[in-house]
Write a protein that holds these residues in place. Structure first.
Motif, PDB file in Angstrom:
ATOM      1  N   GLN A  93       0.811  -1.208   0.000  1.00 42.82           N
ATOM      2  CA  GLN A  93       0.000   0.000   0.000  1.00 42.82           C
ATOM      3  C   GLN A  93       0.848   1.264   0.000  1.00 42.82           C
ATOM      4  OE1 GLN A  93      -2.655  -0.349   3.333  1.00 42.82           O
ATOM      5  NE2 GLN A  93      -4.046  -1.699   2.231  1.00 42.82           N
ATOM      6  N   ASN A  94       2.072   1.179   0.512  1.00 44.22           N
ATOM      7  CA  ASN A  94       2.920   2.365   0.594  1.00 44.22           C
ATOM      8  C   ASN A  94       3.885   2.497  -0.585  1.00 44.22           C
ATOM      9  OD1 ASN A  94       1.860   3.075   3.145  1.00 44.22           O
ATOM     10  ND2 ASN A  94       3.168   1.503   4.099  1.00 44.22           N
ATOM     11  N   GLN A  95       3.934   1.467  -1.442  1.00 45.14           N
ATOM     12  CA  GLN A  95       4.875   1.519  -2.568  1.00 45.14           C
ATOM     13  C   GLN A  95       4.284   0.784  -3.761  1.00 45.14           C
ATOM     14  OE1 GLN A  95       8.660  -0.260  -1.812  1.00 45.14           O
ATOM     15  NE2 GLN A  95       9.552   0.425  -3.728  1.00 45.14           N
ATOM     16  N   LEU A  96       3.882   1.536  -4.786  1.00 46.04           N
ATOM     17  CA  LEU A  96       3.328   0.934  -5.991  1.00 46.04           C
ATOM     18  C   LEU A  96       4.462   0.387  -6.849  1.00 46.04           C
ATOM     19  CD1 LEU A  96       0.629   3.581  -6.974  1.00 46.04           C
ATOM     20  CD2 LEU A  96       0.257   1.342  -5.929  1.00 46.04           C
ATOM     21  N   PRO A  97       4.293  -0.795  -7.458  1.00 49.30           N
ATOM     22  CA  PRO A  97       5.337  -1.353  -8.300  1.00 49.30           C
ATOM     23  C   PRO A  97       5.487  -0.545  -9.582  1.00 49.30           C
ATOM     24  CG  PRO A  97       3.329  -2.648  -8.488  1.00 49.30           C
ATOM     25  CD  PRO A  97       3.097  -1.651  -7.406  1.00 49.30           C
ATOM     26  N   ALA A  98       6.687  -0.561 -10.159  1.00 45.69           N
ATOM     27  CA  ALA A  98       6.906   0.102 -11.447  1.00 45.69           C
ATOM     28  C   ALA A  98       6.033  -0.540 -12.500  1.00 45.69           C
ATOM     29  CB  ALA A  98       8.377  -0.002 -11.830  1.00 45.69           C
ATOM     30  N   THR A  99       5.603   0.258 -13.450  1.00 46.27           N
ATOM     31  CA  THR A  99       4.697  -0.258 -14.479  1.00 46.27           C
ATOM     32  C   THR A  99       5.403  -0.320 -15.831  1.00 46.27           C
ATOM     33  OG1 THR A  99       3.881   1.973 -14.894  1.00 46.27           O
ATOM     34  CG2 THR A  99       2.674   0.650 -13.307  1.00 46.27           C
ATOM     35  N   GLY A 100       4.668  -0.804 -16.841  1.00 50.17           N
ATOM     36  CA  GLY A 100       5.207  -0.864 -18.192  1.00 50.17           C
ATOM     37  C   GLY A 100       6.330  -1.871 -18.320  1.00 50.17           C
ATOM     38  N   VAL A 101       7.133  -1.703 -19.386  1.00 51.28           N
ATOM     39  CA  VAL A 101       8.213  -2.641 -19.657  1.00 51.28           C
ATOM     40  C   VAL A 101       9.247  -2.625 -18.535  1.00 51.28           C
ATOM     41  CG1 VAL A 101      10.058  -3.240 -21.273  1.00 51.28           C
ATOM     42  CG2 VAL A 101       7.896  -2.383 -22.145  1.00 51.28           C
ATOM     43  N   LYS A 102       9.526  -1.440 -17.990  1.00 52.99           N
ATOM     44  CA  LYS A 102      10.512  -1.333 -16.913  1.00 52.99           C
ATOM     45  C   LYS A 102      10.081  -2.147 -15.698  1.00 52.99           C
ATOM     46  CE  LYS A 102      12.867   1.983 -13.895  1.00 52.99           C
ATOM     47  NZ  LYS A 102      13.029   3.407 -13.522  1.00 52.99           N
ATOM     48  N   GLY A 103       8.820  -1.969 -15.302  1.00 53.74           N
ATOM     49  CA  GLY A 103       8.324  -2.695 -14.140  1.00 53.74           C
ATOM     50  C   GLY A 103       8.300  -4.195 -14.368  1.00 53.74           C
ATOM     51  N   LEU A 104       7.865  -4.607 -15.568  1.00 54.14           N
ATOM     52  CA  LEU A 104       7.816  -6.038 -15.878  1.00 54.14           C
ATOM     53  C   LEU A 104       9.214  -6.629 -15.924  1.00 54.14           C
ATOM     54  CD1 LEU A 104       5.977  -8.439 -16.672  1.00 54.14           C
ATOM     55  CD2 LEU A 104       6.360  -7.815 -19.060  1.00 54.14           C
ATOM     56  N   SER A 105      10.164  -5.858 -16.478  1.00 52.80           N
ATOM     57  CA  SER A 105      11.548  -6.335 -16.543  1.00 52.80           C
ATOM     58  C   SER A 105      12.111  -6.560 -15.150  1.00 52.80           C
ATOM     59  CB  SER A 105      12.408  -5.322 -17.303  1.00 52.80           C
ATOM     60  OG  SER A 105      13.748  -5.755 -17.359  1.00 52.80           O
ATOM     61  N   GLN A 106      11.834  -5.630 -14.235  1.00 52.43           N
ATOM     62  CA  GLN A 106      12.294  -5.784 -12.857  1.00 52.43           C
ATOM     63  C   GLN A 106      11.687  -7.034 -12.211  1.00 52.43           C
ATOM     64  OE1 GLN A 106      11.294  -2.122 -10.876  1.00 52.43           O
ATOM     65  NE2 GLN A 106      12.848  -0.913 -11.949  1.00 52.43           N
ATOM     66  N   PHE A 107      10.417  -7.254 -12.478  1.00 46.48           N
ATOM     67  CA  PHE A 107       9.704  -8.401 -11.906  1.00 46.48           C
ATOM     68  C   PHE A 107      10.239  -9.719 -12.466  1.00 46.48           C
ATOM     69  CE2 PHE A 107       5.449 -10.835 -12.102  1.00 46.48           C
ATOM     70  CZ  PHE A 107       5.741 -11.523 -10.940  1.00 46.48           C
ATOM     71  N   LEU A 108      10.290  -9.823 -13.808  1.00 42.25           N
ATOM     72  CA  LEU A 108      10.698 -11.079 -14.430  1.00 42.25           C
ATOM     73  C   LEU A 108      12.173 -11.399 -14.206  1.00 42.25           C
ATOM     74  CD1 LEU A 108       8.789 -11.063 -17.861  1.00 42.25           C
ATOM     75  CD2 LEU A 108       8.124 -12.123 -15.706  1.00 42.25           C
ATOM     76  N   ASN A 109      12.978 -10.367 -13.994  1.00 43.37           N
ATOM     77  CA  ASN A 109      14.408 -10.598 -13.784  1.00 43.37           C
ATOM     78  C   ASN A 109      14.782 -10.707 -12.312  1.00 43.37           C
ATOM     79  OD1 ASN A 109      15.873 -10.688 -16.409  1.00 43.37           O
ATOM     80  ND2 ASN A 109      14.821  -8.735 -16.723  1.00 43.37           N
ATOM     81  N   SER A 110      13.770 -10.731 -11.450  1.00 46.08           N
ATOM     82  CA  SER A 110      14.059 -10.984 -10.033  1.00 46.08           C
ATOM     83  C   SER A 110      14.580 -12.412  -9.886  1.00 46.08           C
ATOM     84  CB  SER A 110      12.800 -10.790  -9.188  1.00 46.08           C
ATOM     85  OG  SER A 110      11.800 -11.744  -9.537  1.00 46.08           O
ATOM     86  N   ASP A 111      15.381 -12.668  -8.888  1.00 47.31           N
ATOM     87  CA  ASP A 111      16.026 -13.974  -8.728  1.00 47.31           C
ATOM     88  C   ASP A 111      15.015 -15.108  -8.631  1.00 47.31           C
ATOM     89  OD1 ASP A 111      18.494 -12.780  -8.805  1.00 47.31           O
ATOM     90  OD2 ASP A 111      18.738 -12.690  -6.623  1.00 47.31           O
ATOM     91  N   SER A 112      13.922 -14.871  -7.887  1.00 45.94           N
ATOM     92  CA  SER A 112      12.947 -15.937  -7.677  1.00 45.94           C
ATOM     93  C   SER A 112      12.218 -16.303  -8.967  1.00 45.94           C
ATOM     94  CB  SER A 112      11.941 -15.529  -6.605  1.00 45.94           C
ATOM     95  OG  SER A 112      11.282 -14.323  -6.968  1.00 45.94           O
ATOM     96  N   VAL A 113      11.891 -15.277  -9.779  1.00 51.43           N
ATOM     97  CA  VAL A 113      11.178 -15.546 -11.037  1.00 51.43           C
ATOM     98  C   VAL A 113      12.118 -16.205 -12.047  1.00 51.43           C
ATOM     99  CG1 VAL A 113      10.057 -14.484 -13.036  1.00 51.43           C
ATOM    100  CG2 VAL A 113       9.438 -13.759 -10.716  1.00 51.43           C
ATOM    101  N   LYS A 114      13.348 -15.709 -12.148  1.00 47.69           N
ATOM    102  CA  LYS A 114      14.314 -16.335 -13.064  1.00 47.69           C
ATOM    103  C   LYS A 114      14.549 -17.791 -12.685  1.00 47.69           C
ATOM    104  CE  LYS A 114      17.706 -13.305 -12.910  1.00 47.69           C
ATOM    105  NZ  LYS A 114      19.010 -12.645 -13.250  1.00 47.69           N
ATOM    106  N   ALA A 115      14.517 -18.061 -11.387  1.00 49.45           N
ATOM    107  CA  ALA A 115      14.702 -19.439 -10.932  1.00 49.45           C
ATOM    108  C   ALA A 115      13.560 -20.335 -11.407  1.00 49.45           C
ATOM    109  CB  ALA A 115      14.795 -19.475  -9.406  1.00 49.45           C
ATOM    110  N   LYS A 116      12.337 -19.772 -11.452  1.00 44.64           N
ATOM    111  CA  LYS A 116      11.183 -20.527 -11.943  1.00 44.64           C
ATOM    112  C   LYS A 116      11.387 -20.944 -13.396  1.00 44.64           C
ATOM    113  CE  LYS A 116       7.551 -20.698  -8.983  1.00 44.64           C
ATOM    114  NZ  LYS A 116       6.689 -21.873  -8.749  1.00 44.64           N
ATOM    115  N   PHE A 117      11.769 -19.978 -14.232  1.00 47.37           N
ATOM    116  CA  PHE A 117      11.951 -20.264 -15.655  1.00 47.37           C
ATOM    117  C   PHE A 117      13.149 -21.198 -15.873  1.00 47.37           C
ATOM    118  CE2 PHE A 117       9.243 -16.559 -16.036  1.00 47.37           C
ATOM    119  CZ  PHE A 117       8.489 -16.836 -17.173  1.00 47.37           C
TER     120      PHE A 117
END
Length: 326
Positions: free
Chosen positions: A9-33
Protein backbone atom coordinates in the motif's frame (compact mmCIF):
# COMPACT_ATOMS: atom_id res chain seq x y z
CA UNK A 1 5.80 -21.14 -3.71
CA UNK A 2 3.99 -18.61 -5.87
CA UNK A 3 5.95 -15.68 -7.26
CA UNK A 4 2.89 -13.50 -7.99
CA UNK A 5 3.34 -9.87 -7.07
CA UNK A 6 1.43 -8.33 -4.20
CA UNK A 7 1.00 -4.60 -3.98
CA UNK A 8 2.40 -2.79 -0.95
CA UNK A 9 0.00 0.00 0.00
CA UNK A 10 2.92 2.36 0.59
CA UNK A 11 4.88 1.52 -2.57
CA UNK A 12 3.33 0.93 -5.99
CA UNK A 13 5.34 -1.35 -8.30
CA UNK A 14 6.91 0.10 -11.45
CA UNK A 15 4.70 -0.26 -14.48
CA UNK A 16 5.21 -0.86 -18.19
CA UNK A 17 8.21 -2.64 -19.66
CA UNK A 18 10.51 -1.33 -16.91
CA UNK A 19 8.32 -2.69 -14.14
CA UNK A 20 7.82 -6.04 -15.88
CA UNK A 21 11.55 -6.33 -16.54
CA UNK A 22 12.29 -5.78 -12.86
CA UNK A 23 9.70 -8.40 -11.91
CA UNK A 24 10.70 -11.08 -14.43
CA UNK A 25 14.41 -10.60 -13.78
CA UNK A 26 14.06 -10.98 -10.03
CA UNK A 27 16.03 -13.97 -8.73
CA UNK A 28 12.95 -15.94 -7.68
CA UNK A 29 11.18 -15.55 -11.04
CA UNK A 30 14.31 -16.33 -13.06
CA UNK A 31 14.70 -19.44 -10.93
CA UNK A 32 11.18 -20.53 -11.94
CA UNK A 33 11.95 -20.26 -15.65
CA UNK A 34 15.38 -21.88 -15.21
CA UNK A 35 13.81 -24.78 -13.32
CA UNK A 36 11.55 -25.43 -16.32
CA UNK A 37 13.82 -24.58 -19.27
CA UNK A 38 17.34 -24.87 -17.87
CA UNK A 39 19.80 -22.53 -19.58
CA UNK A 40 17.08 -21.38 -22.00
CA UNK A 41 15.13 -19.76 -19.15
CA UNK A 42 16.85 -16.36 -19.22
CA UNK A 43 16.55 -16.16 -23.01
CA UNK A 44 12.84 -16.98 -22.75
CA UNK A 45 12.34 -14.04 -20.38
CA UNK A 46 14.14 -11.76 -22.83
CA UNK A 47 11.84 -12.87 -25.65
CA UNK A 48 8.77 -12.12 -23.51
CA UNK A 49 10.06 -8.64 -22.74
CA UNK A 50 10.68 -8.08 -26.45
CA UNK A 51 7.08 -9.03 -27.24
CA UNK A 52 5.74 -6.74 -24.52
CA UNK A 53 7.98 -3.90 -25.66
CA UNK A 54 6.47 -4.09 -29.16
CA UNK A 55 2.85 -4.12 -27.94
CA UNK A 56 1.53 -0.98 -26.15
CA UNK A 57 -1.54 -2.86 -24.89
CA UNK A 58 0.59 -5.56 -23.25
CA UNK A 59 2.66 -2.83 -21.59
CA UNK A 60 -0.49 -1.77 -19.72
CA UNK A 61 -1.53 -5.33 -18.82
CA UNK A 62 -1.48 -6.72 -15.31
CA UNK A 63 2.08 -7.97 -14.73
CA UNK A 64 0.99 -11.12 -12.92
CA UNK A 65 -1.12 -12.21 -15.91
CA UNK A 66 1.82 -11.62 -18.28
CA UNK A 67 4.06 -13.65 -15.96
CA UNK A 68 1.70 -16.62 -15.59
CA UNK A 69 0.93 -16.73 -19.34
CA UNK A 70 4.66 -16.70 -20.07
CA UNK A 71 5.38 -19.40 -17.50
CA UNK A 72 2.63 -21.58 -18.95
CA UNK A 73 4.19 -21.25 -22.42
CA UNK A 74 7.59 -22.09 -20.92
CA UNK A 75 6.16 -25.20 -19.26
CA UNK A 76 5.04 -26.34 -22.72
CA UNK A 77 8.42 -25.37 -24.23
CA UNK A 78 6.65 -23.15 -26.76
CA UNK A 79 8.47 -19.87 -27.53
CA UNK A 80 6.52 -16.60 -27.40
CA UNK A 81 7.37 -15.41 -30.89
CA UNK A 82 4.77 -14.38 -33.46
CA UNK A 83 7.09 -15.41 -36.31
CA UNK A 84 7.00 -19.00 -35.06
CA UNK A 85 3.26 -19.06 -34.42
CA UNK A 86 3.41 -21.53 -31.53
CA UNK A 87 2.09 -19.52 -28.59
CA UNK A 88 1.08 -15.96 -27.80
CA UNK A 89 0.50 -13.60 -24.90
CA UNK A 90 -2.55 -11.59 -25.90
CA UNK A 91 -3.90 -8.44 -24.20
CA UNK A 92 -7.55 -7.68 -23.74
CA UNK A 93 -9.82 -5.82 -21.36
CA UNK A 94 -11.44 -7.79 -18.56
CA UNK A 95 -14.70 -6.40 -17.19
CA UNK A 96 -14.67 -5.97 -13.42
CA UNK A 97 -17.65 -6.34 -11.02
CA UNK A 98 -17.91 -2.55 -10.69
CA UNK A 99 -18.27 -2.13 -14.45
CA UNK A 100 -14.74 -0.87 -15.06
CA UNK A 101 -12.19 -2.67 -17.25
CA UNK A 102 -8.80 -4.07 -16.34
CA UNK A 103 -6.01 -4.74 -18.84
CA UNK A 104 -4.89 -8.35 -18.56
CA UNK A 105 -2.97 -10.88 -20.64
CA UNK A 106 -4.19 -14.30 -21.71
CA UNK A 107 -2.29 -17.32 -22.95
CA UNK A 108 -3.17 -18.45 -26.45
CA UNK A 109 -1.96 -21.58 -28.18
CA UNK A 110 -1.15 -20.92 -31.83
CA UNK A 111 -2.33 -22.95 -34.80
CA UNK A 112 1.11 -24.55 -35.12
CA UNK A 113 1.30 -25.01 -31.38
CA UNK A 114 -1.49 -27.58 -31.42
CA UNK A 115 0.29 -29.57 -34.11
CA UNK A 116 3.68 -29.28 -32.44
CA UNK A 117 2.41 -30.68 -29.15
CA UNK A 118 0.65 -33.51 -30.97
CA UNK A 119 3.74 -34.41 -32.99
CA UNK A 120 5.92 -34.51 -29.89
CA UNK A 121 4.01 -37.54 -28.69
CA UNK A 122 5.50 -39.58 -31.52
CA UNK A 123 2.15 -41.25 -32.15
CA UNK A 124 1.12 -39.43 -35.33
CA UNK A 125 1.81 -40.73 -38.82
CA UNK A 126 -0.09 -38.06 -40.76
CA UNK A 127 -1.84 -34.79 -39.95
CA UNK A 128 -3.50 -32.27 -42.26
CA UNK A 129 -6.38 -29.80 -42.62
CA UNK A 130 -8.14 -28.27 -45.61
CA UNK A 131 -11.22 -26.50 -46.83
CA UNK A 132 -13.84 -28.63 -48.60
CA UNK A 133 -15.39 -27.47 -51.84
CA UNK A 134 -18.88 -28.13 -53.12
CA UNK A 135 -19.14 -31.69 -54.46
CA UNK A 136 -15.95 -33.03 -52.81
CA UNK A 137 -17.62 -34.70 -49.82
CA UNK A 138 -19.32 -37.82 -51.22
CA UNK A 139 -20.33 -39.62 -48.04
CA UNK A 140 -20.24 -39.08 -44.27
CA UNK A 141 -21.09 -41.99 -41.97
CA UNK A 142 -22.09 -40.33 -38.71
CA UNK A 143 -21.93 -43.62 -36.81
CA UNK A 144 -18.37 -44.61 -37.75
CA UNK A 145 -17.05 -41.13 -38.55
CA UNK A 146 -15.75 -42.37 -41.88
CA UNK A 147 -15.76 -39.94 -44.79
CA UNK A 148 -15.28 -40.34 -48.50
CA UNK A 149 -14.00 -37.49 -50.64
CA UNK A 150 -13.33 -36.93 -54.30
CA UNK A 151 -10.97 -34.00 -54.46
CA UNK A 152 -11.06 -31.61 -57.42
CA UNK A 153 -7.63 -31.80 -59.02
CA UNK A 154 -7.82 -28.78 -61.31
CA UNK A 155 -6.73 -25.77 -59.24
CA UNK A 156 -8.59 -23.20 -61.32
CA UNK A 157 -11.81 -25.19 -61.08
CA UNK A 158 -11.33 -25.73 -57.34
CA UNK A 159 -10.75 -22.06 -56.62
CA UNK A 160 -13.98 -21.21 -58.42
CA UNK A 161 -16.05 -23.60 -56.30
CA UNK A 162 -17.96 -22.62 -53.18
CA UNK A 163 -16.40 -23.66 -49.86
CA UNK A 164 -18.95 -25.78 -47.97
CA UNK A 165 -16.89 -26.89 -44.98
CA UNK A 166 -13.54 -27.43 -43.25
CA UNK A 167 -11.77 -30.68 -42.41
CA UNK A 168 -9.07 -31.83 -39.99
CA UNK A 169 -7.51 -35.28 -40.37
CA UNK A 170 -4.90 -37.34 -38.60
CA UNK A 171 -3.69 -40.94 -38.63
CA UNK A 172 -1.81 -42.57 -35.77
CA UNK A 173 1.01 -45.08 -36.07
CA UNK A 174 -1.33 -47.77 -34.76
CA UNK A 175 -3.66 -47.21 -37.73
CA UNK A 176 -6.35 -45.15 -35.97
CA UNK A 177 -7.73 -42.37 -38.18
CA UNK A 178 -9.88 -39.39 -37.27
CA UNK A 179 -11.77 -36.90 -39.40
CA UNK A 180 -13.34 -33.79 -37.93
CA UNK A 181 -15.59 -31.94 -40.35
CA UNK A 182 -17.63 -28.80 -39.82
CA UNK A 183 -19.88 -27.24 -42.42
CA UNK A 184 -19.47 -23.54 -43.11
CA UNK A 185 -22.72 -22.96 -41.25
CA UNK A 186 -21.47 -24.89 -38.20
CA UNK A 187 -18.24 -22.90 -38.16
CA UNK A 188 -20.26 -19.69 -38.45
CA UNK A 189 -22.32 -20.69 -35.41
CA UNK A 190 -19.11 -21.52 -33.50
CA UNK A 191 -17.66 -18.10 -34.37
CA UNK A 192 -20.75 -16.29 -33.12
CA UNK A 193 -20.68 -18.28 -29.90
CA UNK A 194 -17.08 -17.44 -29.06
CA UNK A 195 -16.61 -14.00 -30.65
CA UNK A 196 -18.92 -11.30 -29.37
CA UNK A 197 -17.60 -8.86 -31.97
CA UNK A 198 -18.59 -11.20 -34.78
CA UNK A 199 -21.91 -12.02 -33.14
CA UNK A 200 -22.90 -8.42 -32.48
CA UNK A 201 -21.38 -6.55 -35.40
CA UNK A 202 -20.28 -9.13 -37.99
CA UNK A 203 -16.78 -7.69 -37.91
CA UNK A 204 -13.36 -8.63 -36.60
CA UNK A 205 -10.97 -11.47 -37.36
CA UNK A 206 -13.70 -14.02 -38.05
CA UNK A 207 -14.95 -11.79 -40.86
CA UNK A 208 -11.55 -10.82 -42.27
CA UNK A 209 -9.89 -14.26 -42.00
CA UNK A 210 -12.77 -16.71 -41.84
CA UNK A 211 -10.95 -19.54 -43.61
CA UNK A 212 -7.81 -19.37 -41.45
CA UNK A 213 -9.82 -19.24 -38.23
CA UNK A 214 -11.99 -22.13 -39.43
CA UNK A 215 -8.98 -24.37 -40.09
CA UNK A 216 -7.61 -23.67 -36.63
CA UNK A 217 -10.99 -24.49 -35.11
CA UNK A 218 -11.38 -27.91 -36.74
CA UNK A 219 -7.75 -28.78 -35.93
CA UNK A 220 -8.20 -27.91 -32.26
CA UNK A 221 -11.52 -29.76 -32.04
CA UNK A 222 -10.16 -32.89 -33.70
CA UNK A 223 -7.03 -33.09 -31.56
CA UNK A 224 -8.75 -32.25 -28.27
CA UNK A 225 -11.67 -34.63 -28.83
CA UNK A 226 -10.15 -37.57 -30.71
CA UNK A 227 -6.37 -37.65 -30.32
CA UNK A 228 -4.44 -39.29 -27.47
CA UNK A 229 -3.75 -36.33 -25.19
CA UNK A 230 -0.37 -36.04 -23.55
CA UNK A 231 -0.13 -34.18 -20.25
CA UNK A 232 1.22 -31.20 -22.21
CA UNK A 233 -1.71 -31.22 -24.62
CA UNK A 234 -4.24 -31.50 -21.79
CA UNK A 235 -2.69 -28.49 -20.12
CA UNK A 236 -2.60 -26.49 -23.37
CA UNK A 237 -6.23 -27.21 -24.28
CA UNK A 238 -7.34 -26.18 -20.78
CA UNK A 239 -5.31 -22.96 -20.80
CA UNK A 240 -5.94 -21.83 -24.39
CA UNK A 241 -7.48 -18.33 -24.49
CA UNK A 242 -7.57 -18.01 -20.71
CA UNK A 243 -6.03 -15.87 -18.00
CA UNK A 244 -3.75 -18.11 -15.91
CA UNK A 245 -4.61 -17.25 -12.30
CA UNK A 246 -1.47 -18.51 -10.57
CA UNK A 247 1.80 -20.37 -11.07
CA UNK A 248 0.99 -23.41 -8.93
CA UNK A 249 0.87 -25.65 -12.03
CA UNK A 250 4.68 -25.77 -12.09
CA UNK A 251 4.75 -27.84 -8.91
CA UNK A 252 1.53 -29.82 -9.37
CA UNK A 253 1.92 -33.52 -10.06
CA UNK A 254 -1.43 -33.50 -11.88
CA UNK A 255 -0.38 -30.46 -13.96
CA UNK A 256 -3.66 -28.71 -13.14
CA UNK A 257 -3.93 -25.13 -14.36
CA UNK A 258 -6.28 -22.68 -12.65
CA UNK A 259 -7.78 -20.54 -15.39
CA UNK A 260 -10.34 -17.80 -15.85
CA UNK A 261 -12.34 -17.44 -19.03
CA UNK A 262 -13.91 -14.08 -19.66
CA UNK A 263 -16.52 -13.11 -22.24
CA UNK A 264 -14.28 -10.80 -24.21
CA UNK A 265 -14.94 -8.84 -27.36
CA UNK A 266 -12.79 -10.71 -29.84
CA UNK A 267 -11.06 -14.02 -30.30
CA UNK A 268 -7.36 -13.17 -30.16
CA UNK A 269 -5.33 -12.86 -33.33
CA UNK A 270 -3.81 -16.12 -34.53
CA UNK A 271 -0.98 -14.46 -36.41
CA UNK A 272 0.53 -17.51 -38.10
CA UNK A 273 -2.69 -18.75 -39.71
CA UNK A 274 -3.74 -15.26 -40.76
CA UNK A 275 -0.41 -14.27 -42.26
CA UNK A 276 -0.21 -17.53 -44.22
CA UNK A 277 -3.74 -17.00 -45.54
CA UNK A 278 -2.97 -13.44 -46.65
CA UNK A 279 0.31 -14.45 -48.26
CA UNK A 280 -1.33 -17.26 -50.20
CA UNK A 281 -4.06 -14.93 -51.43
CA UNK A 282 -1.43 -12.46 -52.69
CA UNK A 283 0.46 -15.24 -54.49
CA UNK A 284 -2.74 -16.53 -56.15
CA UNK A 285 -3.54 -13.00 -57.30
CA UNK A 286 -0.01 -12.50 -58.65
CA UNK A 287 -0.08 -15.78 -60.57
CA UNK A 288 -3.52 -15.08 -62.03
CA UNK A 289 -2.55 -11.58 -63.19
CA UNK A 290 0.96 -12.39 -64.49
CA UNK A 291 1.39 -11.18 -68.08
CA UNK A 292 4.76 -12.80 -68.79
CA UNK A 293 7.13 -15.45 -67.43
CA UNK A 294 9.43 -12.89 -65.82
CA UNK A 295 6.55 -11.57 -63.72
CA UNK A 296 5.34 -15.07 -62.89
CA UNK A 297 8.75 -16.24 -61.71
CA UNK A 298 8.83 -13.52 -59.04
CA UNK A 299 6.77 -15.83 -56.82
CA UNK A 300 8.39 -19.11 -57.85
CA UNK A 301 10.31 -19.41 -54.57
CA UNK A 302 7.01 -19.30 -52.66
CA UNK A 303 5.46 -22.20 -54.57
CA UNK A 304 6.29 -25.67 -53.22
CA UNK A 305 4.32 -28.74 -54.38
CA UNK A 306 5.10 -30.56 -51.13
CA UNK A 307 3.44 -27.77 -49.14
CA UNK A 308 0.55 -26.62 -51.36
CA UNK A 309 -0.15 -28.77 -54.41
CA UNK A 310 -3.11 -26.63 -55.52
CA UNK A 311 -0.97 -23.51 -55.59
CA UNK A 312 1.82 -25.30 -57.44
CA UNK A 313 -0.61 -26.62 -60.05
CA UNK A 314 -2.01 -23.12 -60.57
CA UNK A 315 1.53 -21.81 -61.05
CA UNK A 316 2.46 -24.61 -63.43
CA UNK A 317 -0.69 -24.13 -65.53
CA UNK A 318 0.00 -20.41 -65.79
CA UNK A 319 3.62 -21.04 -66.80
CA UNK A 320 2.51 -23.39 -69.58
CA UNK A 321 -0.06 -20.85 -70.74
CA UNK A 322 2.52 -18.05 -70.93
CA UNK A 323 5.09 -20.27 -72.66
CA UNK A 324 2.48 -21.12 -75.27
CA UNK A 325 2.07 -17.41 -76.09
CA UNK A 326 5.77 -16.95 -76.87
Amino acid sequence: MSELQTTNQNQLPATGVKGLSQFLNSDSVKAKFTEILGQKGVGFISSVLSVVNSNPMLQKADQNSVYTASLLAASLDLPINSNLGLAYIVPYKQKQPDGTYKDVAQFQLGYRGFKTLAQRSGQFLKMNDTDVKEGELLNFDRMTGEMKFEWIQDSKERLSKKTVGYLSYFKLLNGFESYYYMTTEEVEAHAKKYSQTYKKYGTGLWKDEFSAMSLKTVTKMNLSKNAPLSIEMQRAVLADQAVIKNDNFTSSESFDVETEYVDHEEVALDVDAVSESKQRARIVEHITNAKDLASLEQVKANVDPTVDLDLFTLYDDKARELKGKK
